[in-house]
Design a protein around this motif. Sequence first.
Motif, PDB file in Angstrom:
ATOM      1  N   ALA A  24     -12.008  50.197  -6.112  1.00 50.70           N
ATOM      2  CA  ALA A  24     -11.409  49.814  -7.392  1.00 50.70           C
ATOM      3  C   ALA A  24     -10.414  48.673  -7.194  1.00 50.70           C
ATOM      4  O   ALA A  24     -10.272  47.805  -8.056  1.00 50.70           O
ATOM      5  CB  ALA A  24     -10.729  51.019  -8.027  1.00 50.70           C
ATOM      6  N   ALA A  25      -9.723  48.651  -6.061  1.00 49.45           N
ATOM      7  CA  ALA A  25      -8.757  47.587  -5.782  1.00 49.45           C
ATOM      8  C   ALA A  25      -9.459  46.226  -5.743  1.00 49.45           C
ATOM      9  O   ALA A  25      -8.842  45.193  -6.027  1.00 49.45           O
ATOM     10  CB  ALA A  25      -8.054  47.845  -4.462  1.00 49.45           C
ATOM     11  N   LEU A  26     -10.748  46.261  -5.436  1.00 50.87           N
ATOM     12  CA  LEU A  26     -11.503  44.999  -5.385  1.00 50.87           C
ATOM     13  C   LEU A  26     -11.704  44.413  -6.782  1.00 50.87           C
ATOM     14  O   LEU A  26     -12.059  43.249  -6.936  1.00 50.87           O
ATOM     15  CB  LEU A  26     -12.869  45.238  -4.747  1.00 50.87           C
ATOM     16  CG  LEU A  26     -12.874  45.555  -3.259  1.00 50.87           C
ATOM     17  CD1 LEU A  26     -14.282  45.842  -2.792  1.00 50.87           C
ATOM     18  CD2 LEU A  26     -12.322  44.356  -2.481  1.00 50.87           C
ATOM     19  N   LEU A  27     -11.516  45.272  -7.817  1.00 51.77           N
ATOM     20  CA  LEU A  27     -11.746  44.787  -9.180  1.00 51.77           C
ATOM     21  C   LEU A  27     -10.713  43.726  -9.586  1.00 51.77           C
ATOM     22  O   LEU A  27     -11.012  42.842 -10.376  1.00 51.77           O
ATOM     23  CB  LEU A  27     -11.690  45.954 -10.172  1.00 51.77           C
ATOM     24  CG  LEU A  27     -12.869  46.944 -10.055  1.00 51.77           C
ATOM     25  CD1 LEU A  27     -12.671  48.100 -11.003  1.00 51.77           C
ATOM     26  CD2 LEU A  27     -14.192  46.244 -10.356  1.00 51.77           C
ATOM     27  N   TRP A  28      -9.494  43.813  -9.017  1.00 50.86           N
ATOM     28  CA  TRP A  28      -8.460  42.835  -9.386  1.00 50.86           C
ATOM     29  C   TRP A  28      -8.804  41.425  -8.907  1.00 50.86           C
ATOM     30  O   TRP A  28      -8.823  40.497  -9.719  1.00 50.86           O
ATOM     31  CB  TRP A  28      -7.088  43.286  -8.858  1.00 50.86           C
ATOM     32  CG  TRP A  28      -6.403  44.129  -9.898  1.00 50.86           C
ATOM     33  CD1 TRP A  28      -5.476  43.722 -10.811  1.00 50.86           C
ATOM     34  CD2 TRP A  28      -6.649  45.508 -10.160  1.00 50.86           C
ATOM     35  NE1 TRP A  28      -5.119  44.777 -11.627  1.00 50.86           N
ATOM     36  CE2 TRP A  28      -5.823  45.886 -11.262  1.00 50.86           C
ATOM     37  CE3 TRP A  28      -7.484  46.464  -9.603  1.00 50.86           C
ATOM     38  CZ2 TRP A  28      -5.809  47.159 -11.777  1.00 50.86           C
ATOM     39  CZ3 TRP A  28      -7.457  47.734 -10.130  1.00 50.86           C
ATOM     40  CH2 TRP A  28      -6.624  48.074 -11.211  1.00 50.86           C
ATOM     41  N   PRO A  29      -9.104  41.237  -7.629  1.00 53.85           N
ATOM     42  CA  PRO A  29      -9.554  39.901  -7.225  1.00 53.85           C
ATOM     43  C   PRO A  29     -10.794  39.448  -7.972  1.00 53.85           C
ATOM     44  O   PRO A  29     -10.923  38.256  -8.312  1.00 53.85           O
ATOM     45  CB  PRO A  29      -9.846  40.043  -5.723  1.00 53.85           C
ATOM     46  CG  PRO A  29      -9.590  41.433  -5.365  1.00 53.85           C
ATOM     47  CD  PRO A  29      -8.945  42.132  -6.487  1.00 53.85           C
ATOM     48  N   LEU A  30     -11.666  40.431  -8.294  1.00 54.69           N
ATOM     49  CA  LEU A  30     -12.886  40.063  -9.026  1.00 54.69           C
ATOM     50  C   LEU A  30     -12.513  39.522 -10.400  1.00 54.69           C
ATOM     51  O   LEU A  30     -13.038  38.496 -10.847  1.00 54.69           O
ATOM     52  CB  LEU A  30     -13.782  41.311  -9.149  1.00 54.69           C
ATOM     53  CG  LEU A  30     -15.093  41.086  -9.885  1.00 54.69           C
ATOM     54  CD1 LEU A  30     -16.023  40.224  -9.040  1.00 54.69           C
ATOM     55  CD2 LEU A  30     -15.766  42.411 -10.208  1.00 54.69           C
ATOM     56  N   LYS A  31     -11.550  40.198 -11.036  1.00 57.86           N
ATOM     57  CA  LYS A  31     -11.103  39.765 -12.365  1.00 57.86           C
ATOM     58  C   LYS A  31     -10.479  38.366 -12.267  1.00 57.86           C
ATOM     59  O   LYS A  31     -10.785  37.476 -13.064  1.00 57.86           O
ATOM     60  CB  LYS A  31     -10.075  40.765 -12.895  1.00 57.86           C
ATOM     61  CG  LYS A  31      -9.560  40.443 -14.283  1.00 57.86           C
ATOM     62  CD  LYS A  31      -8.725  41.588 -14.797  1.00 57.86           C
ATOM     63  CE  LYS A  31      -8.191  41.287 -16.191  1.00 57.86           C
ATOM     64  NZ  LYS A  31      -6.851  40.776 -16.189  1.00 57.86           N
ATOM     65  N   TYR A  32      -9.654  38.192 -11.254  1.00 58.03           N
ATOM     66  CA  TYR A  32      -8.973  36.912 -11.063  1.00 58.03           C
ATOM     67  C   TYR A  32      -9.993  35.786 -10.875  1.00 58.03           C
ATOM     68  O   TYR A  32      -9.921  34.742 -11.539  1.00 58.03           O
ATOM     69  CB  TYR A  32      -8.049  37.031  -9.845  1.00 58.03           C
ATOM     70  CG  TYR A  32      -7.341  35.759  -9.490  1.00 58.03           C
ATOM     71  CD1 TYR A  32      -6.241  35.316 -10.227  1.00 58.03           C
ATOM     72  CD2 TYR A  32      -7.773  34.988  -8.417  1.00 58.03           C
ATOM     73  CE1 TYR A  32      -5.612  34.133  -9.895  1.00 58.03           C
ATOM     74  CE2 TYR A  32      -7.143  33.811  -8.085  1.00 58.03           C
ATOM     75  CZ  TYR A  32      -6.067  33.376  -8.830  1.00 58.03           C
ATOM     76  OH  TYR A  32      -5.450  32.204  -8.514  1.00 58.03           O
ATOM     77  N   LEU A  33     -10.962  36.032 -10.017  1.00 62.36           N
ATOM     78  CA  LEU A  33     -11.985  35.009  -9.749  1.00 62.36           C
ATOM     79  C   LEU A  33     -12.805  34.723 -10.990  1.00 62.36           C
ATOM     80  O   LEU A  33     -13.094  33.556 -11.308  1.00 62.36           O
ATOM     81  CB  LEU A  33     -12.912  35.504  -8.623  1.00 62.36           C
ATOM     82  CG  LEU A  33     -12.314  35.489  -7.216  1.00 62.36           C
ATOM     83  CD1 LEU A  33     -13.263  36.128  -6.237  1.00 62.36           C
ATOM     84  CD2 LEU A  33     -12.008  34.061  -6.784  1.00 62.36           C
ATOM     85  N   ALA A  34     -13.188  35.790 -11.721  1.00 60.93           N
ATOM     86  CA  ALA A  34     -14.009  35.603 -12.921  1.00 60.93           C
ATOM     87  C   ALA A  34     -13.227  34.820 -13.964  1.00 60.93           C
ATOM     88  O   ALA A  34     -13.771  33.914 -14.612  1.00 60.93           O
ATOM     89  CB  ALA A  34     -14.429  36.973 -13.462  1.00 60.93           C
ATOM     90  N   GLU A  35     -11.957  35.154 -14.112  1.00 62.73           N
ATOM     91  CA  GLU A  35     -11.130  34.442 -15.107  1.00 62.73           C
ATOM     92  C   GLU A  35     -11.040  32.962 -14.760  1.00 62.73           C
ATOM     93  O   GLU A  35     -11.239  32.093 -15.623  1.00 62.73           O
ATOM     94  CB  GLU A  35      -9.715  35.043 -15.127  1.00 62.73           C
ATOM     95  CG  GLU A  35      -9.602  36.219 -16.063  1.00 62.73           C
ATOM     96  CD  GLU A  35      -8.239  36.892 -16.015  1.00 62.73           C
ATOM     97  OE1 GLU A  35      -8.042  37.807 -16.801  1.00 62.73           O
ATOM     98  OE2 GLU A  35      -7.406  36.495 -15.173  1.00 62.73           O
ATOM     99  N   ASN A  36     -10.782  32.683 -13.499  1.00 67.77           N
ATOM    100  CA  ASN A  36     -10.706  31.275 -13.060  1.00 67.77           C
ATOM    101  C   ASN A  36     -12.017  30.554 -13.323  1.00 67.77           C
ATOM    102  O   ASN A  36     -12.046  29.430 -13.819  1.00 67.77           O
ATOM    103  CB  ASN A  36     -10.391  31.221 -11.566  1.00 67.77           C
ATOM    104  CG  ASN A  36      -8.898  31.306 -11.342  1.00 67.77           C
ATOM    105  OD1 ASN A  36      -8.138  31.476 -12.295  1.00 67.77           O
ATOM    106  ND2 ASN A  36      -8.482  31.213 -10.089  1.00 67.77           N
TER     107      ASN A  36
END
Length: 604
Positions: A24-36
Amino acid sequence: MSEFQLYLKRPRWRRLVPFALALAALLWPLKYLAENHYHAKLIEQNRQTLDLYVANLLGTLRGYENLPAILGNLPVLRNALLSPQNSASQELASHVLKQLQQQTGADVIYLMDAQGLTLAASNWDQKDSFVGRNFIFRPYFRDAMDGRLGRFFGLGNTSDKRGYYFGSAVYSGSEALGVLVVKVDLDHTETLWGNAPERLLVTDGQGVVILTSHADWRFRLTREQTDQERAAIAFHKPYPTQELQPLELGAGVWLSQQRELEEIDWTVSILAPTSLIDRPVRSVIGGGVIALLAVLLLFGLWLQRQRHYLERIDLSTKARRDLELRVQERTRALETLNSRLKQEVLEREHAQQELVRAQDELVQAGKLSALGTMSASISHELNQPLAAIRSYADNARVLMEHQRHHDVHGNLQQISALTARMASIIAHLRAFARRDRHAPESIALQPALEDAIALHSQRRRAMDVELIRDLPDAPLWVQAGETRLRQVLSNLIGNALDALAEKPQPRKLWLHTTQTEDSIELRIRDNGPGFSDEALQRACEPFFTTKTSTQGLGLGLAICDSLMRALDGELLFENHPQGGAVLTLRLRTGAPGVNPYPPEDLPA
Ligand code: ADP
């Protein structure tokens, strides 16, 4: 818990929790990358759209920019300005302008004199015709009359339609006669946007929204205004109202990009709702969550499989250990049983040895008993010939003194015969006392029987027992041990004599043999009192006797029975129907031998 069980500690679903948290912690970087990613993508898309729109807007305006100057050279328009009283020339000018308006696609083209009064217009024949109207207050009029290209964006005073105005002076020589104005309709540039979620804003030099795809935002203020700007707006009336409301854009709701159009002092903005980013980001996150759940599910299934596998191992290990335990228990039980059996075998062997020894001792005791019985008759038998020998010897000495040699010879013959008889008695005694351990051999029955009879002959004669023999002359060969057979026969004859002693004359003893294919039967019958009922039942038991302790030990028949069994034969006893006992010896037939008389046992 055993070491093995510790090793096999089963995985549980709760082991998934840290794994799930890590994923689940991986979801934050994933969100960050997707947003960028989507932010950059939206910015790029908006930039392209903005460029397109700016190009379109500028293209539209530039197409009309030079039109007033060119048209201002038309003589028909100049004429209309030169003769303002001539309505025909103005009418003509209006017709020409209408034609030009239709050909160029402009919204309205109109001609004003030097006082700002409209003399001719392309919309002369319409309700909201500009003809006769004065637009001296418009800034493009002043600019044009001053020799510049007049530019102005504003709302049409009569039409209420927004438009961009280009104005250029109409000259007669160097004198400006009036101004020709081309109004360009910009409404259609808004419709280009359609229902796209991005919003277009075109703001003028005063920061007022003049073009937008969103009607509510039209004529709103995007910044604070100076007093000077407010006064200009009040004078030029470019907007439908003087009270301009500020444009409220929520913080973070829009992603904005701008382009300055310096030549017309406009700013074109494109606003894209940040939700355009949120949606695909949410999709990516959703995908991530689904992937995460899938990974968790797979991991969980793998854990479950592993757990089942471990459980199977555990179960089979347990089953194997149970089996081993059962085998150990069974082995222990078998070992116990085995040792008990060994013990029993030992005890049996011991008992057998004891039995054999007891049997041996019984036989020996029987022999001793028989010897005891015999010793009286033996001593009698030996004393009688000894006395006779002494008397024959004394006689012989006297006869020798009288030279009666013939009579001496007769006496010596008597002495010789008597010593032979004594030797026979001693031989019987020795044969009887000897232990016989040899395997059965082929023996002639008659000589053994005669020996047994001879042992009891003295007593038989004293009792006057008639002996009736029914025996064949030819030797009957039987399988037996010689000594044992003689012992048995002697016992049986002795018992018969004991029985006959209880009865008065006549006393009879029958000896009779019958022969079958593989056996020979000897029947010894007496006419004594016969077996008592109890004796018929128990006669073969050791120490069973009906006689007094001095007469019998009760061992005779017991020994005979066991000896006959050892010879693979049989001893049967019964009472004869005419009274008396019948004892039957059944012996196996032996191979015919050479000499029926054994060397050491000569018949009496
Ligand atoms: P014992 O002669 O010392 O008594 P035996 O074993 O030889 O021992 O005989 C057992 C018993 O069987 C005798 O005491 C007797 O009662 C009975 N018996 C044996 N032979 C005869 C016989 N010929 N007639 C009647 N009774 C007999």
